[in-house]
Design a protein around this motif. Structure first.
Motif, mmCIF file in Angstrom:
data_model
loop_
_atom_site.group_PDB
_atom_site.id
_atom_site.type_symbol
_atom_site.label_atom_id
_atom_site.label_comp_id
_atom_site.label_asym_id
_atom_site.label_seq_id
_atom_site.Cartn_x
_atom_site.Cartn_y
_atom_site.Cartn_z
ATOM 1 N N ASP A 96 0.807 -1.225 0.000
ATOM 2 C CA ASP A 96 0.000 0.000 0.000
ATOM 3 C C ASP A 96 0.839 1.275 0.000
ATOM 4 O OD1 ASP A 96 -2.383 -1.491 0.102
ATOM 5 O OD2 ASP A 96 -2.230 -1.658 2.284
ATOM 6 N N ALA A 97 2.159 1.136 -0.056
ATOM 7 C CA ALA A 97 3.043 2.294 0.088
ATOM 8 C C ALA A 97 3.099 3.143 -1.183
ATOM 9 C CB ALA A 97 4.452 1.834 0.450
ATOM 10 N N ASP A 98 3.238 4.436 -0.969
ATOM 11 C CA ASP A 98 3.468 5.382 -2.057
ATOM 12 C C ASP A 98 4.958 5.555 -2.326
ATOM 13 O OD1 ASP A 98 0.685 6.124 -2.369
ATOM 14 O OD2 ASP A 98 0.897 7.229 -0.479
ATOM 15 N N LEU A 99 5.776 5.188 -1.330
ATOM 16 C CA LEU A 99 7.228 5.332 -1.430
ATOM 17 C C LEU A 99 7.884 4.377 -0.449
ATOM 18 C CD1 LEU A 99 9.809 6.918 -2.422
ATOM 19 C CD2 LEU A 99 9.400 8.479 -0.500
ATOM 20 N N PHE A 100 8.975 3.744 -0.893
ATOM 21 C CA PHE A 100 9.812 2.918 -0.030
ATOM 22 C C PHE A 100 11.096 3.698 0.230
ATOM 23 C CE2 PHE A 100 13.248 -0.015 0.760
ATOM 24 C CZ PHE A 100 12.697 -0.934 1.654
ATOM 25 N N ILE A 101 11.456 3.850 1.506
ATOM 26 C CA ILE A 101 12.683 4.562 1.874
ATOM 27 C C ILE A 101 13.601 3.622 2.643
ATOM 28 C CG2 ILE A 101 13.695 6.470 3.194
ATOM 29 C CD1 ILE A 101 11.063 7.972 2.924
ATOM 30 N N LEU A 125 6.344 -4.148 -7.139
ATOM 31 C CA LEU A 125 5.028 -3.549 -6.894
ATOM 32 C C LEU A 125 4.895 -2.160 -7.529
ATOM 33 C CD1 LEU A 125 4.656 -4.628 -3.158
ATOM 34 C CD2 LEU A 125 3.242 -5.426 -5.090
ATOM 35 N N ASP A 126 5.935 -1.722 -8.267
ATOM 36 C CA ASP A 126 5.959 -0.418 -8.931
ATOM 37 C C ASP A 126 5.909 0.744 -7.945
ATOM 38 O OD1 ASP A 126 6.289 0.978 -11.335
ATOM 39 O OD2 ASP A 126 4.144 1.421 -11.455
ATOM 40 N N ILE A 127 6.511 0.535 -6.775
ATOM 41 C CA ILE A 127 6.604 1.571 -5.751
ATOM 42 C C ILE A 127 7.944 2.281 -5.925
ATOM 43 C CG2 ILE A 127 6.738 2.017 -3.264
ATOM 44 C CD1 ILE A 127 5.096 -0.632 -2.941
ATOM 45 N N PRO A 128 7.958 3.603 -5.996
ATOM 46 C CA PRO A 128 9.239 4.315 -6.064
ATOM 47 C C PRO A 128 10.094 3.996 -4.833
ATOM 48 C CG PRO A 128 7.420 5.792 -6.565
ATOM 49 C CD PRO A 128 6.821 4.522 -6.055
#
Length: 168
Positions: A96-101, A125-128
């Motif tokens: 569900d993330a919009d961004l992985f840091i 998952l196509d997460i930036p």
């Protein structure tokens, strides 16, 4: 591939920047996954090698270094604690993330361990993915990404612009 790196020329600057960006984005309602350094923890070693991280989005805070004694100059990273942090991230709300840091692509990742699998899962998952990379790990990070990562200036505005251009 939506992956970027940031490197500050100031010791500890990358950690501070990524923590600041995470706080800012969460305040704006973005869903985050990964880890950032916990600045509420005062380490006992002057070299900064006594670290706790906050697992995104809401914790827990966990110590990823081990106490080897004041005289030790060996690496203090605790591979078991890092494995636990990875498991927490991967079992969390990654999808569900919009961004992985990731606060730091370090020795564990350079060896193909640590957060490598979590980075791969986020990419699938196509997460930036935004990764802090120290000077010592730049070559390993370039090898890991096949040279496909974007290097971003260590500034909040530059990170936000990259994220805006790479949001799903």
């Amino acid at each position: 591939m939506k992956i970027a790196s940031v490197t500050s020329p100031v010791r500890g600057g990358t950690d501070a920047l990524l923590s600041e960006v995470a706080n800012l984005l969460q305040a704006q309602g973005m869903s985050l996954a990964g880890i950032v350094k916990d600045f509420g923890y005062a380490g006992v070693f002057e070299n900064g090698c006594d670290t706790k991280v906050r697992i995104l989005p809401e914790g827990p805070v966990t110590k990823i270094t081990q106490d080897l004694g004041a005289g030790s100059d060996a690496c203090r990273l605790d591979p078991g604690a890092i494995a636990q942090a990875v498991a927490s991230v991967e079992s969390g709300a990654l999808e569900d993330a919009d961004l992985f840091i990731l606060n730091k692509f370090g020795p564990e990742e350079a060896a193909g361990r640590g957060f490598c699998s979590a980075i791969g899962a986020a990419i699938e998952l196509d997460i930036p993915v935004l990764v802090g990379v120290g000077v010592a790990s730049k070559s390993a990070f370039k090898d890991f990404t096949g040279g496909l990562a974007t290097a971003i200036e260590p500034q909040t505005d530059a990170i936000i612009a990259w994220l805006r251009d790479n949001a799903s």
